[in-house]
Design a protein around this motif. Sequence first.
Motif, short mmCIF file in Angstrom:
data_model
loop_
_atom_site.label_atom_id
_atom_site.label_comp_id
_atom_site.label_asym_id
_atom_site.label_seq_id
_atom_site.Cartn_x
_atom_site.Cartn_y
_atom_site.Cartn_z
N THR A 90 -28.00 -7.54 -7.48
CA THR A 90 -25.94 -8.07 -8.00
C THR A 90 -25.64 -7.60 -9.47
O THR A 90 -26.58 -7.47 -9.96
CB THR A 90 -26.53 -9.20 -7.38
N TRP A 91 -24.14 -8.14 -9.69
CA TRP A 91 -24.19 -7.68 -11.33
C TRP A 91 -24.66 -8.95 -11.76
O TRP A 91 -24.72 -9.47 -11.84
CB TRP A 91 -22.96 -7.31 -11.17
N ALA A 92 -25.34 -8.57 -12.97
CA ALA A 92 -25.70 -9.43 -14.12
C ALA A 92 -24.87 -9.61 -14.80
O ALA A 92 -23.66 -9.41 -14.70
CB ALA A 92 -26.67 -8.40 -14.74
N PRO A 93 -25.01 -11.61 -14.80
CA PRO A 93 -23.85 -11.92 -15.56
C PRO A 93 -23.86 -11.43 -17.29
O PRO A 93 -24.02 -10.45 -17.71
CB PRO A 93 -24.81 -13.18 -16.46
N GLY A 94 -22.39 -11.59 -17.41
CA GLY A 94 -20.91 -11.27 -17.95
C GLY A 94 -20.89 -9.59 -18.07
O GLY A 94 -19.67 -9.24 -18.71
N PHE A 95 -20.44 -9.12 -16.50
CA PHE A 95 -19.64 -8.62 -15.86
C PHE A 95 -18.54 -8.28 -16.61
O PHE A 95 -17.45 -9.55 -15.77
CB PHE A 95 -19.78 -8.64 -14.48
N GLY A 96 -18.30 -7.53 -17.07
CA GLY A 96 -16.29 -7.68 -17.77
C GLY A 96 -15.44 -6.23 -16.88
O GLY A 96 -14.04 -6.66 -17.18
N GLY A 97 -15.96 -5.90 -15.65
CA GLY A 97 -15.01 -5.51 -15.41
C GLY A 97 -14.57 -4.21 -15.05
O GLY A 97 -15.45 -3.38 -16.16
N TYR A 98 -13.56 -3.77 -14.26
CA TYR A 98 -13.74 -1.89 -14.23
C TYR A 98 -12.24 -0.89 -13.50
O TYR A 98 -11.46 -2.45 -12.90
CB TYR A 98 -14.80 -1.48 -14.16
N ARG A 99 -11.68 -0.01 -14.07
CA ARG A 99 -10.71 0.14 -14.09
C ARG A 99 -11.39 2.16 -13.35
O ARG A 99 -12.27 2.78 -13.78
CB ARG A 99 -9.87 0.30 -14.49
N GLY A 100 -10.46 2.37 -12.16
CA GLY A 100 -10.23 4.03 -11.95
C GLY A 100 -9.27 4.17 -11.04
O GLY A 100 -8.21 3.62 -10.98
N ARG A 101 -9.12 5.16 -10.42
CA ARG A 101 -8.62 5.79 -9.84
C ARG A 101 -9.17 5.64 -8.50
O ARG A 101 -10.00 5.25 -7.83
CB ARG A 101 -8.00 7.27 -9.61
N CYS A 102 -7.87 5.22 -7.04
CA CYS A 102 -8.02 5.48 -5.73
C CYS A 102 -7.07 5.71 -5.20
O CYS A 102 -6.14 6.01 -5.10
CB CYS A 102 -8.19 3.54 -5.24
N VAL A 105 -10.62 -3.92 -11.77
CA VAL A 105 -11.33 -4.90 -10.76
C VAL A 105 -11.47 -5.98 -12.69
O VAL A 105 -12.12 -5.26 -13.12
CB VAL A 105 -12.57 -4.79 -10.51
N GLY A 106 -11.39 -7.24 -12.78
CA GLY A 106 -11.47 -7.73 -13.55
C GLY A 106 -13.14 -9.13 -14.13
O GLY A 106 -13.58 -8.64 -12.66
N ALA A 107 -13.12 -9.18 -14.82
CA ALA A 107 -14.16 -10.60 -15.20
C ALA A 107 -14.03 -11.11 -14.09
O ALA A 107 -15.00 -11.81 -13.67
CB ALA A 107 -14.51 -10.23 -16.38
N ASP A 108 -12.84 -11.72 -13.63
CA ASP A 108 -12.87 -12.70 -12.87
C ASP A 108 -12.95 -12.67 -11.40
O ASP A 108 -12.80 -13.47 -10.38
CB ASP A 108 -11.18 -12.98 -12.81
N LEU A 109 -13.10 -11.43 -10.37
CA LEU A 109 -13.25 -10.20 -9.30
C LEU A 109 -11.94 -10.08 -9.06
O LEU A 109 -12.36 -9.79 -7.77
CB LEU A 109 -14.16 -11.23 -9.43
N LYS A 110 -11.08 -10.47 -9.34
CA LYS A 110 -9.56 -10.37 -8.77
C LYS A 110 -9.39 -8.01 -8.91
O LYS A 110 -9.45 -7.91 -10.11
CB LYS A 110 -8.46 -11.08 -9.46
N GLU A 151 -14.54 3.65 -15.03
CA GLU A 151 -14.96 3.35 -16.46
C GLU A 151 -14.79 1.21 -16.79
O GLU A 151 -14.42 1.02 -16.19
CB GLU A 151 -13.87 4.01 -17.13
N ALA A 152 -16.01 1.01 -17.53
CA ALA A 152 -15.48 -0.33 -18.11
C ALA A 152 -14.56 -0.41 -18.55
O ALA A 152 -14.02 0.10 -19.54
CB ALA A 152 -16.98 -0.71 -18.62
N LEU A 153 -14.15 -2.14 -18.06
CA LEU A 153 -12.47 -2.83 -19.09
C LEU A 153 -13.75 -2.39 -20.29
O LEU A 153 -14.98 -3.40 -20.73
CB LEU A 153 -12.36 -3.76 -18.61
#
Length: 223
Positions: A28-40, A55-60, A221-223
């Motif tokens: 599982t992701w550690a607390p403080g996950f900040g989100g990530y982005r990329g090509r799909c 994918v934001g820190a809010d998991l949306k 990459e991480a946000l």
Amino acid sequence: MTVSASAPVTPGSDCRDSFRRAYENRYTWAPGFGGYRGRCIWEQGDRREEGTFQVGADLKASVEGIDDAEVLKAMNSQLWEVAIHRVRRSFEQTHGENTFIAGDTDSVGTEIIVGGKGEGDRYRIKDDVVTMVHRHIHGTVVTIYTTDVTDTGAGYLSHTYTSQYADPATGDARGGRNSFRDTFAPLPGDGPWVLSERVVTTEAHGHTPAGSQTFRFENLEAL
């Protein structure tokens, strides 16, 4: 990391601690996950759709550049499903109102019969890996078998698995069985592990033919 054999436990015995170990062994992701982005990228036969996602820190999840509404929905669904399963919740938060009794042991693992709030649910575990899930969710039953996992060094991720939805009253299948092959990789800089590819193969069911589709996530990459 391939699931291997383990010693059986006594049927009828309390196996809360054994199931807890398997639960806490999931990645599982550690607390403080900040989100990530990329090509799909989505591919099915000769069809291909490509866009960008975040994918934001809010998991949306948000996806841009894909015009096909059905593909867009599927891409969002995959990203949401991956993120929601990486949320770290304590064993007591998730299973504090459940009891766990050992059933039989077979090649898949030791059966875990759930009582309490989750009565009717069943699992199988082997070597601190949950190898089978049988859960009632929103008026349907889903059964998942995991045959191979990825060891991240901080818990396991399911790599090869199947899922089947069924009617809880009759046991009749709802849709064809899906087979998944997931590939995960850590974000640059020892970041959290995220999905880089998912291949989903669906068996024919009723008037719906068999099919296969691939979801790929690149330039991560991480946000």
